[in-house]
Motif scaffolding. Structure first.
Motif, PDB file in Angstrom:
ATOM      1  N   GLU A   1      -2.788 -10.412   1.345  1.00  0.00           N
ATOM      2  CA  GLU A   1      -1.456  -9.823   1.218  1.00  0.00           C
ATOM      3  C   GLU A   1      -1.281  -9.160  -0.145  1.00  0.00           C
ATOM      4  O   GLU A   1      -0.712  -8.068  -0.254  1.00  0.00           O
ATOM      5  N   ALA A   2      -1.767  -9.832  -1.189  1.00  0.00           N
ATOM      6  CA  ALA A   2      -1.639  -9.283  -2.541  1.00  0.00           C
ATOM      7  C   ALA A   2      -2.371  -7.950  -2.653  1.00  0.00           C
ATOM      8  O   ALA A   2      -1.831  -6.977  -3.202  1.00  0.00           O
ATOM      9  N   LEU A   3      -3.582  -7.893  -2.127  1.00  0.00           N
ATOM     10  CA  LEU A   3      -4.357  -6.656  -2.201  1.00  0.00           C
ATOM     11  C   LEU A   3      -3.688  -5.546  -1.384  1.00  0.00           C
ATOM     12  O   LEU A   3      -3.638  -4.389  -1.813  1.00  0.00           O
ATOM     13  N   HIS A   4      -3.146  -5.905  -0.215  1.00  0.00           N
ATOM     14  CA  HIS A   4      -2.474  -4.909   0.630  1.00  0.00           C
ATOM     15  C   HIS A   4      -1.251  -4.332  -0.087  1.00  0.00           C
ATOM     16  O   HIS A   4      -1.060  -3.105  -0.113  1.00  0.00           O
ATOM     17  N   SER A   5      -0.442  -5.199  -0.679  1.00  0.00           N
ATOM     18  CA  SER A   5       0.751  -4.723  -1.384  1.00  0.00           C
ATOM     19  C   SER A   5       0.367  -3.919  -2.625  1.00  0.00           C
ATOM     20  O   SER A   5       1.001  -2.901  -2.940  1.00  0.00           O
ATOM     21  N   PHE A   6      -0.657  -4.363  -3.324  1.00  0.00           N
ATOM     22  CA  PHE A   6      -1.123  -3.641  -4.509  1.00  0.00           C
ATOM     23  C   PHE A   6      -1.608  -2.246  -4.133  1.00  0.00           C
ATOM     24  O   PHE A   6      -1.280  -1.254  -4.807  1.00  0.00           O
ATOM     25  N   ASP A   7      -2.370  -2.142  -3.040  1.00  0.00           N
ATOM     26  CA  ASP A   7      -2.867  -0.837  -2.591  1.00  0.00           C
ATOM     27  C   ASP A   7      -1.709   0.091  -2.224  1.00  0.00           C
ATOM     28  O   ASP A   7      -1.748   1.294  -2.489  1.00  0.00           O
ATOM     29  N   ARG A   8      -0.668  -0.482  -1.604  1.00  0.00           N
ATOM     30  CA  ARG A   8       0.516   0.328  -1.265  1.00  0.00           C
ATOM     31  C   ARG A   8       1.207   0.823  -2.533  1.00  0.00           C
ATOM     32  O   ARG A   8       1.686   1.962  -2.587  1.00  0.00           O
ATOM     33  N   ALA A   9       1.280  -0.036  -3.543  1.00  0.00           N
ATOM     34  CA  ALA A   9       1.902   0.363  -4.806  1.00  0.00           C
ATOM     35  C   ALA A   9       1.100   1.479  -5.481  1.00  0.00           C
ATOM     36  O   ALA A   9       1.679   2.436  -6.017  1.00  0.00           O
ATOM     37  N   ILE A  10      -0.224   1.380  -5.453  1.00  0.00           N
ATOM     38  CA  ILE A  10      -1.081   2.421  -6.034  1.00  0.00           C
ATOM     39  C   ILE A  10      -0.903   3.730  -5.277  1.00  0.00           C
ATOM     40  O   ILE A  10      -0.814   4.814  -5.868  1.00  0.00           O
ATOM     41  N   GLU A  11      -0.830   3.649  -3.955  1.00  0.00           N
ATOM     42  CA  GLU A  11      -0.609   4.845  -3.139  1.00  0.00           C
ATOM     43  C   GLU A  11       0.736   5.493  -3.499  1.00  0.00           C
ATOM     44  O   GLU A  11       0.848   6.723  -3.587  1.00  0.00           O
ATOM     45  N   PHE A  12       1.743   4.660  -3.693  1.00  0.00           N
ATOM     46  CA  PHE A  12       3.057   5.160  -4.107  1.00  0.00           C
ATOM     47  C   PHE A  12       2.970   5.841  -5.473  1.00  0.00           C
ATOM     48  O   PHE A  12       3.567   6.904  -5.692  1.00  0.00           O
ATOM     49  N   ALA A  13       2.215   5.247  -6.389  1.00  0.00           N
ATOM     50  CA  ALA A  13       2.115   5.782  -7.744  1.00  0.00           C
ATOM     51  C   ALA A  13       1.406   7.132  -7.782  1.00  0.00           C
ATOM     52  O   ALA A  13       1.596   7.905  -8.725  1.00  0.00           O
ATOM     53  N   GLN A  14       0.602   7.433  -6.779  1.00  0.00           N
ATOM     54  CA  GLN A  14      -0.059   8.734  -6.727  1.00  0.00           C
ATOM     55  C   GLN A  14       0.933   9.857  -6.442  1.00  0.00           C
ATOM     56  O   GLN A  14       0.682  11.010  -6.771  1.00  0.00           O
ATOM     57  N   VAL A  15       2.056   9.522  -5.814  1.00  0.00           N
ATOM     58  CA  VAL A  15       3.087  10.512  -5.510  1.00  0.00           C
ATOM     59  C   VAL A  15       4.225  10.435  -6.531  1.00  0.00           C
ATOM     60  O   VAL A  15       4.763  11.462  -6.957  1.00  0.00           O
TER      61      VAL A  15
END
Length: 331
Positions: free
Chosen positions: A59-73
């Motif tokens: 779950e932590a990795l999934h949420s972290f990846d979503r946050a990184i994806e958000f930060a790209q935009v």
């Protein structure tokens, strides 16, 4: 080391080394000229992602990846907080630093983002707040994302800090109903990701019903029922609340939506639907039924508001992670 800290990417550092490493990383790069990655680093905000003890590494990795994806935009500094129940005396806090550049269709679309990952003692509210303040990008808004942090612990430890955040977000499909009952100092700044995900569904229902006068929609309405498949209880509760608020705004003298029963109900396990909304009317002459199939974007509307039955199939695409997070943080 915290199992969550181990699950997330990044270079391990002492906490005391993080600030200096961040400074040197971008200063050294700036000498390379306008094409250097530092030229594409321009944070707009701080995003704090706080995990609770019940969070799994997956779950932590999934949420972290979503946050990184958000930060790209939406360029931002991410601070991820990984809890430790009983930290070792010789290593009270541990940290990681993650930085990466992403290239789009051209180098002009390059984006560089960074994340500071910190293990924190679950009982150290004041200490944690001090550490966060050290690493925040100054003069930029702070958005706080909670994941499996118990509502009771938030109330006991974190409310004084959270009241200063621009927005606090959580997911009721994960947290359950307890967050909605918490005594938030600024309730208008707390947003449920499950509600944000409903935007395409709210648009589907709202656009269809907007073609009918409110008086026709309200007259004779007896029951509003929202039914949900397993795992969609958060969306269903928010969808039911949204319908109640909309119907309340439709009220006129002599029309009383407070007499309408609003019902939340799980679907049978064998149902092929993910969500269902049904309005039942006195006399059975009118009807409204909205259904969404599982694991696809197929939606169907069946209605009759007195001018004959209507059936309207639709396609409602689910929100992508970046748009969902942006909807919850900015709108």
């Amino acid at each position: 080391m915290s199992s969550l800290l181990e699950a997330l990417p990044g270079m391990g550092l002492k906490v005391s080394e993080v600030a200096g490493m961040l400074s040197r990383m971008w200063q050294a790069d700036a000498s390379a000229g306008p094409g250097a990655p530092s030229a594409f680093r321009a944070s707009q905000m701080n995003l704090v992602l706080q995990f609770g003890l019940a969070t799994t590494p997956e779950e932590a990795l999934h949420s972290f990846d979503r946050a990184i994806e958000f930060a790209q935009v939406y360029p931002c500094r991410i601070i991820a907080l990984c809890p430790v129940k009983e930290p070792q005396a010789d290593s009270f806090l541990q940290a990681k630093l993650f930085s990466q550049c992403y290239i789009g269709a051209s180098t002009r679309q390059m984006c560089c983002c960074e994340a500071i990952i910190l293990s924190y003692p679950v009982g150290g509210a004041g200490f944690l707040e001090n550490q966060i303040s050290v690493w925040l990008e100054g003069d930029l808004p702070v958005y706080h994302w909670l994941h499996r942090v118990p509502a009771r612990r938030i109330e006991e430890l974190y409310l004084p800090y959270l009241k200063h955040c621009t927005r606090v977000v959580y997911d009721s499909c994960i947290e359950g109903p307890d967050y909605a009952k918490a005594p938030w100092p600024r309730p208008d700044a707390v947003v449920d990701l499950a509600y944000a995900r409903l935007l395409p569904i709210r648009q589907s229902i709202g656009q269809f019903l907007s073609s009918y006068p409110p008086a026709i929609i309200i007259a004779g309405l007896a029951h509003v029922e929202c039914r949900f498949a397993a795992g969609a209880d958060g969306e269903a509760a928010n969808l039911l609340r949204w319908q109640q608020e909309c119907l309340d705004h439709c009220e006129k003298p002599g029309e009383h939506c407070d007499e309408v029963a609003f019902i939340l109900k799980p679907l049978d396990p064998g149902s092929t639907q993910a969500l269902e909304v049904e309005w039942q009317y006195e006399g059975g002459q009118k009807k409204f039924l909205w259904t969404q199939a599982k694991e696809c974007d197929a939606v169907n509307i069946q209605a009759n508001f007195g001018s004959g039955p209507i059936e309207l199939p639709q396609h409602v695409k689910p929100m992508q992670a970046v748009r969902e997070i942006a909807e919850s943080l900015f709108f």
